[in-house]
Design an enzyme around this catalytic site. Structure first.
Site, short mmCIF file in Angstrom:
data_model
loop_
_atom_site.label_atom_id
_atom_site.label_comp_id
_atom_site.label_asym_id
_atom_site.label_seq_id
_atom_site.Cartn_x
_atom_site.Cartn_y
_atom_site.Cartn_z
N ASP A 101 -3.08 -0.04 6.75
CA ASP A 101 -2.96 -1.49 6.69
C ASP A 101 -3.20 -2.14 8.05
O ASP A 101 -3.09 -3.36 8.19
CB ASP A 101 -1.61 -1.93 6.12
CG ASP A 101 -0.43 -1.25 6.79
OD1 ASP A 101 -0.63 -0.52 7.77
OD2 ASP A 101 0.71 -1.44 6.32
N ASP A 132 1.97 2.68 10.84
CA ASP A 132 1.72 1.66 9.83
C ASP A 132 1.89 0.30 10.48
O ASP A 132 2.63 0.14 11.45
CB ASP A 132 2.74 1.85 8.69
CG ASP A 132 2.49 0.95 7.50
OD1 ASP A 132 1.89 1.41 6.53
OD2 ASP A 132 2.92 -0.23 7.54
N HIS A 138 3.51 -2.17 9.51
CA HIS A 138 4.84 -2.72 9.29
C HIS A 138 5.92 -1.86 9.94
O HIS A 138 5.77 -0.64 10.05
CB HIS A 138 5.13 -2.83 7.79
CG HIS A 138 4.17 -3.72 7.05
ND1 HIS A 138 2.95 -3.27 6.62
CD2 HIS A 138 4.26 -5.03 6.70
CE1 HIS A 138 2.31 -4.27 6.01
NE2 HIS A 138 3.08 -5.34 6.05
N HIS A 165 10.00 1.76 4.13
CA HIS A 165 10.96 0.67 4.00
C HIS A 165 12.19 1.07 3.19
O HIS A 165 13.14 0.29 3.09
CB HIS A 165 10.32 -0.56 3.34
CG HIS A 165 9.16 -1.12 4.10
ND1 HIS A 165 9.24 -1.42 5.45
CD2 HIS A 165 7.89 -1.41 3.73
CE1 HIS A 165 8.07 -1.89 5.86
NE2 HIS A 165 7.24 -1.89 4.83
#
Length: 248
Positions: free
Chosen positions: A174, A94, A96, A57
């Site tokens: 995750d 991931d 996200h 991110h």
């Protein structure tokens, strides 16, 4: 904002800077160094795994989520400048969206981004999504079988679109069933199979691969990562040496 929607930076700002440096930023920087070193080792040995990193991110301009340093972008820049690499594929699995590296390399034809993520969770970065070369969006609650089927399809497409000299694999756990932030329902065995598929994809193309462990917000993630690495060794996709492996 944190990935739970809670503004954590102001909270950290209330702590003594020496404590923030020691407990947070210094460990983050160590992981960034591991990612950069792993790019070099992957080219020398065919593969490398950084048990950490994957701060996807964070871009060159700003941090985000739990990511303060852009280790993915830094290790790719290092590969371009110091390792004579001119084509890199990012495989971001991931849960996200990897909006940080997308903003850094979205207009760079030397970097191909495959991002498979849940669009219903953080970071909701719609601008960065336009920079993804190969986007696979998953519904919350996606289970193991469907998840792995999407992995297979995505890798087949990627193979026909881009010929990398290095693969950066962002292997967040995750995606696990029960993870409070990923909201997917992949089993621990599914994570190991996913990692095996990506390593086999790289090996079949004879492309060095660098794996970063990225997000994972349950205590069980550590064991799942260890079991996956052991599985990679048993499948002869990596070589861990002559010592026996024991995980308590």
């Amino acid at each position: 904002m944190s990935e739970t929607g809670v503004p954590w930076v102001p909270i950290v700002a209330l702590l003594p800077i020496s404590l923030v440096q020691q407990k947070l930023l210094y460990p983050f920087r160590k992981q960034v160094g591991g990612s950069i070193l792993s790019a070099k080792l992957a080219l020398e040995r065919g593969w490398a795994i950084n048990i950490g990193g994957g701060f996807h991110h964070c871009s060159a301009e700003e941090g985000g989520g739990f990511c303060a340093y852009a280790d993915i972008s830094l290790c790719i820049r290092f590969a371009f400048v110091r390792l004579n690499i001119s084509r890199v594929m990012i495989i971001d699995l991931d849960a996200h969206q990897g909006n940080g590296h997308e903003k850094d390399f979205g207009s760079d034809g030397k970097v191909y981004i495959l991002d498979m993520y849940n669009p219903g969770i953080y970071p909701f970065d719609y601008a960065a999504r336009q920079y993804i070369d190969q986007k696979v969006e998953l519904n919350s609650g996606t289970k193991t079988e469907d998840y792995l089927e999407n992995v297979d399809k995505a890798l087949k497409v990627a193979e026909t679109r881009f010929q990398p000299q290095l693969i950066v694999y962002n292997a967040g756990t995750d995606i696990l069933d029960g993870d409070p932030l990923g909201q997917l329902k992949v089993s621990p065995e599914g994570v190991a199979i996913r990692d095996e598929k990506v390593f086999r994809f790289a090996k079949e193309q004879n492309v060095p691969l660098l794996m970063l462990t990225s997000g994972g917000y349950m205590k069980s993630s550590a064991r799942v990562i260890a079991d996956s690495i052991i599985n990679l060794s048993r499948k002869n996709l990596i070589e861990l040496g002559t010592h026996s492996i024991e995980v308590e």
